[in-house]
Write a protein that holds these residues in place. Structure first.
Motif, PDB file in Angstrom:
ATOM      1  N   LEU A 199       0.807  -1.226   0.000  1.00  0.00           N
ATOM      2  CA  LEU A 199       0.000   0.000   0.000  1.00  0.00           C
ATOM      3  C   LEU A 199       0.840   1.277   0.000  1.00  0.00           C
ATOM      4  O   LEU A 199       0.334   2.345  -0.314  1.00  0.00           O
ATOM      5  N   PHE A 200       2.115   1.170   0.360  1.00  0.00           N
ATOM      6  CA  PHE A 200       2.977   2.353   0.465  1.00  0.00           C
ATOM      7  C   PHE A 200       3.284   2.902  -0.929  1.00  0.00           C
ATOM      8  O   PHE A 200       3.867   2.224  -1.763  1.00  0.00           O
ATOM      9  N   PRO A 201       2.896   4.159  -1.202  1.00  0.00           N
ATOM     10  CA  PRO A 201       3.062   4.698  -2.553  1.00  0.00           C
ATOM     11  C   PRO A 201       4.462   5.224  -2.895  1.00  0.00           C
ATOM     12  O   PRO A 201       4.830   5.258  -4.056  1.00  0.00           O
ATOM     13  N   GLU A 202       5.256   5.654  -1.898  1.00  0.00           N
ATOM     14  CA  GLU A 202       6.537   6.317  -2.182  1.00  0.00           C
ATOM     15  C   GLU A 202       7.718   5.436  -1.804  1.00  0.00           C
ATOM     16  O   GLU A 202       8.283   5.585  -0.744  1.00  0.00           O
ATOM     17  N   LYS A 203       8.124   4.562  -2.681  1.00  0.00           N
ATOM     18  CA  LYS A 203       9.248   3.684  -2.359  1.00  0.00           C
ATOM     19  C   LYS A 203      10.582   4.273  -2.820  1.00  0.00           C
ATOM     20  O   LYS A 203      11.559   3.567  -2.944  1.00  0.00           O
ATOM     21  N   GLY A 204      10.640   5.591  -3.022  1.00  0.00           N
ATOM     22  CA  GLY A 204      11.848   6.235  -3.525  1.00  0.00           C
ATOM     23  C   GLY A 204      12.925   6.510  -2.494  1.00  0.00           C
ATOM     24  O   GLY A 204      14.087   6.661  -2.832  1.00  0.00           O
ATOM     25  N   GLU A 205      12.585   6.589  -1.223  1.00  0.00           N
ATOM     26  CA  GLU A 205      13.539   6.945  -0.173  1.00  0.00           C
ATOM     27  C   GLU A 205      14.116   5.711   0.510  1.00  0.00           C
ATOM     28  O   GLU A 205      14.213   5.664   1.724  1.00  0.00           O
ATOM     29  N   ILE A 206      14.514   4.735  -0.258  1.00  0.00           N
ATOM     30  CA  ILE A 206      14.985   3.474   0.306  1.00  0.00           C
ATOM     31  C   ILE A 206      16.508   3.471   0.379  1.00  0.00           C
ATOM     32  O   ILE A 206      17.184   3.862  -0.556  1.00  0.00           O
TER      33      ILE A 206
END
Length: 136
Positions: free
Chosen positions: A90-97
């Motif tokens: 459900l998490f939309p922003e997986k860019g800050e990994i």
């Protein structure tokens, strides 16, 4: 190395407790990101990756650690693995990994004796507890 995503943890803290509304559970305290250690991710003395976290109120999170995850899942009739997978999907922003260890705090005790001060390095400066800064 475990995956780290501070934005995901914040996303979880804004979600309702995973046990909210379940029979026999009364939420206590703020929602926290509770890591599921049964995922096999992580290591000895290390948290698993943030994708294996789920939202739990402070009371449920405390109980998870006190009775253990297997007993916690049986007591509440849930699958922590499934909840973690669902929340990650459900998490939309997986860019800050970030893959790897979380940043360690750089606190160092100096000046043993009566004037012991806690110092912290920030952007090349040593900041004393009173806020005064000097170049390192």
């Amino acid at each position: 190395m475990p995956l780290r995503c501070p934005k995901y943890l914040e996303f979880l803290r804004l979600a309702p407790c995973s046990l909210s509304g379940r029979e026999g559970h009364v939420c206590v305290g703020r929602v926290q990101a509770a890591h599921y250690r049964g995922s096999g991710d992580g290591g000895m003395g290390m948290k698993p990756g943030d994708q294996w976290a789920m939202p739990l109120c402070a009371g449920a999170h405390y109980q998870q650690h006190q009775i253990g995850e297997v007993a916690f899942e049986k007591l509440h009739r849930i699958s922590m693995r499934e909840i973690c997978q669902m929340m990650w999907a459900l998490f939309p922003e997986k860019g800050e990994i970030v893959i790897g260890r979380p940043k360690r705090r750089k606190y160092k005790i100096t000046s043993p004796g009566f004037s012991t001060q806690l110092r912290r390095k920030i952007n090349g400066k040593t900041v004393k507890r009173d806020g005064a800064a000097r170049m390192a």
